[in-house]
Write a protein that holds these residues in place. Structure first.
Motif, mmCIF file in Angstrom:
data_model
loop_
_atom_site.group_PDB
_atom_site.id
_atom_site.type_symbol
_atom_site.label_atom_id
_atom_site.label_comp_id
_atom_site.label_asym_id
_atom_site.label_seq_id
_atom_site.Cartn_x
_atom_site.Cartn_y
_atom_site.Cartn_z
ATOM 1 N N ALA A 1 -2.017 3.851 0.210
ATOM 2 C CA ALA A 1 -3.009 3.914 1.280
ATOM 3 C C ALA A 1 -2.694 2.896 2.375
ATOM 4 C CB ALA A 1 -4.406 3.665 0.713
ATOM 5 N N ILE A 2 -2.313 1.690 1.974
ATOM 6 C CA ILE A 2 -1.995 0.654 2.952
ATOM 7 C C ILE A 2 -0.744 1.035 3.735
ATOM 8 C CG2 ILE A 2 -1.288 -1.760 3.192
ATOM 9 C CD1 ILE A 2 -3.152 -2.349 0.785
ATOM 10 N N ALA A 3 0.230 1.632 3.049
ATOM 11 C CA ALA A 3 1.449 2.075 3.745
ATOM 12 C C ALA A 3 1.135 3.136 4.790
ATOM 13 C CB ALA A 3 2.461 2.607 2.732
ATOM 14 N N GLY B 1 2.063 2.576 8.500
ATOM 15 C CA GLY B 1 2.981 3.571 9.027
ATOM 16 C C GLY B 1 2.403 4.356 10.189
ATOM 17 N N GLY B 2 1.131 4.131 10.491
ATOM 18 C CA GLY B 2 0.498 4.812 11.619
ATOM 19 C C GLY B 2 1.030 4.383 12.967
ATOM 20 N N ILE B 3 1.873 3.347 13.009
ATOM 21 C CA ILE B 3 2.481 2.950 14.294
ATOM 22 C C ILE B 3 3.696 3.807 14.629
ATOM 23 C CG2 ILE B 3 1.689 0.571 13.996
ATOM 24 C CD1 ILE B 3 4.662 -0.186 13.484
ATOM 25 N N THR C 1 12.288 -0.188 7.806
ATOM 26 C CA THR C 1 11.384 -0.706 6.785
ATOM 27 C C THR C 1 12.089 -1.748 5.915
ATOM 28 O OG1 THR C 1 11.946 1.076 5.221
ATOM 29 C CG2 THR C 1 10.044 1.424 6.662
ATOM 30 N N GLY C 2 11.289 -2.701 5.442
ATOM 31 C CA GLY C 2 11.800 -3.726 4.535
ATOM 32 C C GLY C 2 11.225 -3.600 3.146
ATOM 33 N N THR C 3 10.727 -2.416 2.805
ATOM 34 C CA THR C 3 10.148 -2.189 1.479
ATOM 35 C C THR C 3 11.224 -1.696 0.513
ATOM 36 O OG1 THR C 3 9.548 0.046 2.175
ATOM 37 C CG2 THR C 3 7.867 -1.652 2.395
ATOM 38 N N PRO C 4 11.130 -2.092 -0.765
ATOM 39 C CA PRO C 4 12.159 -1.685 -1.729
ATOM 40 C C PRO C 4 12.137 -0.186 -2.002
ATOM 41 C CG PRO C 4 10.395 -2.889 -2.826
ATOM 42 C CD PRO C 4 10.146 -3.018 -1.362
ATOM 43 N N GLY D 1 7.911 5.269 -0.502
ATOM 44 C CA GLY D 1 7.844 6.719 -0.495
ATOM 45 C C GLY D 1 6.944 7.255 0.599
ATOM 46 N N VAL D 2 5.822 6.587 0.830
ATOM 47 C CA VAL D 2 4.900 7.025 1.884
ATOM 48 C C VAL D 2 5.554 6.859 3.255
ATOM 49 C CG1 VAL D 2 2.727 6.471 3.047
ATOM 50 C CG2 VAL D 2 2.815 6.590 0.554
ATOM 51 N N LEU D 3 6.208 5.713 3.473
ATOM 52 C CA LEU D 3 6.841 5.476 4.773
ATOM 53 C C LEU D 3 7.991 6.454 5.016
ATOM 54 C CD1 LEU D 3 6.818 1.577 4.624
ATOM 55 C CD2 LEU D 3 5.388 3.021 6.088
ATOM 56 N N ALA D 4 8.747 6.762 3.969
ATOM 57 C CA ALA D 4 9.830 7.732 4.105
ATOM 58 C C ALA D 4 9.278 9.112 4.450
ATOM 59 C CB ALA D 4 10.644 7.789 2.816
ATOM 60 N N GLU D 5 8.135 9.460 3.865
ATOM 61 C CA GLU D 5 7.515 10.756 4.149
ATOM 62 C C GLU D 5 7.037 10.828 5.595
ATOM 63 O OE1 GLU D 5 4.482 13.489 5.019
ATOM 64 O OE2 GLU D 5 3.987 11.379 4.674
ATOM 65 N N ILE D 6 6.486 9.728 6.095
ATOM 66 C CA ILE D 6 6.034 9.696 7.489
ATOM 67 C C ILE D 6 7.220 9.917 8.420
ATOM 68 C CG2 ILE D 6 5.145 8.166 9.305
ATOM 69 C CD1 ILE D 6 3.307 6.935 7.168
ATOM 70 N N ALA D 7 8.325 9.214 8.151
ATOM 71 C CA ALA D 7 9.516 9.372 8.995
ATOM 72 C C ALA D 7 10.032 10.803 8.954
ATOM 73 C CB ALA D 7 10.601 8.399 8.543
#
Length: 431
Positions: free
Chosen positions: A193-195, A199-201, A210-213, A220-226
Motif C-alpha cells: 500500500a505504501i509503495a 509510486g504515485g509520482i 528504485t532503490g528497493t530490493p 513488485g508494486v513499483l515494477a507493476e506501476i512502471a
C-alpha cells in the motif's frame, strides 16, 4: 513602490494556515490535490519552465535529491532543490545551487503564493483550502522560476500520490528510494500500500529509478506501476551497499545516468567523493564533536533506518553509546527503540520537543525504553537531555579500557535534531 515584504511578517501569515507537519495526520488529512492544482494554474504552471526530477521514498529521499542536484550542478547547470522538513530555518527547504534561499527572495515567493490563496478565497475555489505545505511548495516552484533555474529536484513531503509536490509536470525522472512501514494511518499498513502511494509520482513518459530490493512486496508494486505506464524501470539496489550513503549514491547515479541521455556531459560519474561530501544534508548521519564526545545526529524515524544508523555508529567508534531520543506520536515506541536495545546501547535520555505538539511525552519514551531493558532518564527539554547525555558520556559512560568517552546519538525525530544542532555546532566542531 511598496516596500518588499519582510520574511517575519510573511511567516506570520503563513503560520496561520493549517500545518499538517504539526498536526495529528491520522484524521482530516486531505484526499486530493485540488488546492494545489488550483494554485499552480493561478501561478501559470511554474514547473513548466525547467527540467524536473521527483524523489519519493521512506528513507534517503532528501539525500538522493541533493546528490542528483550535485550532479546536475557539476554539469554546469543551475539547479533548485525543494526539500522538507527543515532542520533549523525554513530557508533550507528551497535551495538554489546548493545555498538556501535568502530571506528577501523567500519572503517574495511566499508572499506571491499567499496572494494566490487570497485570490482563490475571493473566488471561492479550491485554492482557498491550501495548507502551510501547499503554500511553501508553490513558493519553491515560484522561486525556481524567478531564478531561471535549468533544473529542479523536488523531494516529496509525505507519500507521493497526494503530496503537494505531485502537481508538477511529468518529471524527466521519477525516483523511489526505499519503502518501509511509516505513516501507516495515512499511507496504508502494508509495504504494498505504501509503495502504491509513493509510486504515485510516476507519470507516463517518466522513467523510474528504485532503490528497493528485487523480489520484495514493495518492489513488485513499483515494477507493476512502471509496466502499466509503459516507462523504463531501473533498479538501483545492491546487497553490497552497507551504509545509507552507498545506497543513496547508487540511486542518484542511476537517476543522473538517465537524465544524461538528454543532457550532454551529465551522468552518474559526476558524483565524485568531493561532490558526495558537499551534498550531505544536516542532521542525516552528521558527526559533530562536543569537547571529547563524538555526537551523531540522525533523524531516523523508522526502525529499519535507525537500525542502519546504529550499525554505522557502532562501526565508527568502538565505545559505549547512549541516545537522546524524541519520537513522533505516529510512531510505535517499542518498534523504533528496539534497534538501540538490540545493538547494546546503554542508556536512553528520553525527551520530547516542546511547541511541536506531535511528539510522545518524554515519560512514554522512557517507559518504552525501560521495557526493552535500557537504562533511562526523563527530560522534558531537549537541551537538558543533551546536557545530561554529554556528562554521562564523559564520565560514567567511558570505555573501561581506553578511557575514551562514550558516544551520544541524537535520533528519532528531525525536530529533535533541529532543536539541538545549533547548540552542538556552537559548542564544538564537525566530526
Amino acid at each position: 513602490m511598496p516596500d518588499p515584504p519582510r520574511l517575519h511578517d510573511v511567516l506570520d501569515r503563513l503560520d496561520a494556515r493549517i500545518n499538517w507537519e504539526r498536526r495529528d495526520r491520522s484524521s482530516g488529512w486531505r484526499v486530493d490535490l485540488a488546492p494545489m492544482v488550483d494554485l499552480a494554474a493561478r501561478a501559470g504552471g511554474p514547473s513548466r519552465d525547467f527540467g524536473l526530477c521527483h524523489v519519493a521514498g521512506s528513507k534517503g529521499k532528501g539525500s538522493v535529491a541533493n546528490l542528483v542536484a550535485a550532479g546536475l550542478g557539476r554539469a554546469g547547470l543551475k539547479v533548485g532543490v525543494f526539500g522538507s522538513p527543515h532542520v533549523e530555518r525554513i530557508n533550507e527547504r528551497i535551495c538554489i545551487d546548493g545555498e538556501p534561499l535568502g530571506d528577501e527572495p523567500l519572503a517574495a515567493a511566499l508572499a506571491a503564493s499567499l496572494r494566490l490563496v487570497e485570490e482563490a478565497e475571493r473566488a471561492g475555489t479550491d485554492g482557498a483550502e491550501a495548507s502551510w505545505f501547499d503554500i511553501v511548495t508553490l513558493a519553491g516552484l515560484w522561486a525556481f522560476r524567478e531564478a531561471s533555474v535549468d533544473w529542479a529536484v523536488l523531494e516529496v513531503g509525505l507519500g507521493g500520490r497526494l503530496d503537494s509536490t505531485n502537481v508538477i509536470e511529468p518529471p524527466e525522472v521519477a525516483v523511489v528510494t526505499t519503502i518501509a512501514l511509516e505513516h501507516t494511518a495515512i499511507l496504508g499498513d502494508t509495504l504494498a500500500a505504501i509503495a502504491r502511494e509513493k509510486g504515485g509520482i510516476v507519470k507516463p513518459g517518466s522513467p523510474l529509478v528504485t532503490g528497493t530490493p528485487p523480489g520484495g512486496e514493495a518492489h513488485g508494486v513499483l515494477a507493476e506501476i512502471a509496466e502499466r505506464l509503459g516507462v523504463e524501470h531501473v533498479v538501483a539496489w545492491s546487497e553490497r551497499d552497507r551504509t545509507f550513503e552507498e545506497a543513496n549514491v547508487r540511486v542518484a547515479r542511476a537517476a543522473l545516468d538517465l537524465l544524461g541521455r538528454g543532457v550532454p556531459g551529465l551522468g552518474g560519474a559526476l558524483l565524485t567523493r568531493e561532490a558526495i561530501q558537499a551534498a550531505r544534508l544536516p542532521g542525516r548521519m552528521e558527526w559533530l564533536n562536543s569537547g571529547p564526545v563524538r555526537v551523531l545526529l540522525d533523524g531516523a524515524h523508522v526502525p529499519s533506518s535507525l537500525e542502519m544508523a546504529v550499525e554505522e555508529a557502532l562501526e565508527d567508534a568502538n565505545v559505549p553509546w547512549g541516545a537522546v531520543v524524541a519520537i513522533h506520536r505516529e510512531k510505535n515506541l517499542g518498534e523504533l527503540l528496539a534497534p538501540l536495545s538490540r545493538r547494546g546501547f546503554r542508556r536512553v535520555f528520553a525527551t520530547t520537543v516542546p511547541g511541536t505538539g506531535v511528539h510522545h511525552a518524554a515519560t512514554a519514551v522512557a517507559q518504552a525504553a525501560g521495557a526493552l531493558g535500557l537504562e533511562t532518564e526523563v527530560h522534558d527539554l531537549p537541551e537538558a537531555a543533551l546536557g545530561s547525555a554529554l556528562e554521562w558520556a564523559e564520565g560514567a559512560g567511558a570505555a573501561p579500557v581506553s578511557g575514551a568517552p562514550a558516544g551520544v546519538m541524537v535520533t528519532g525525530s528531525l525536530y529533535l535534531v533541529g532543536a539541538l544542532r545549533a547548540r552542538l555546532r556552537a559548542a564544538g566542531s564537525r566530526g
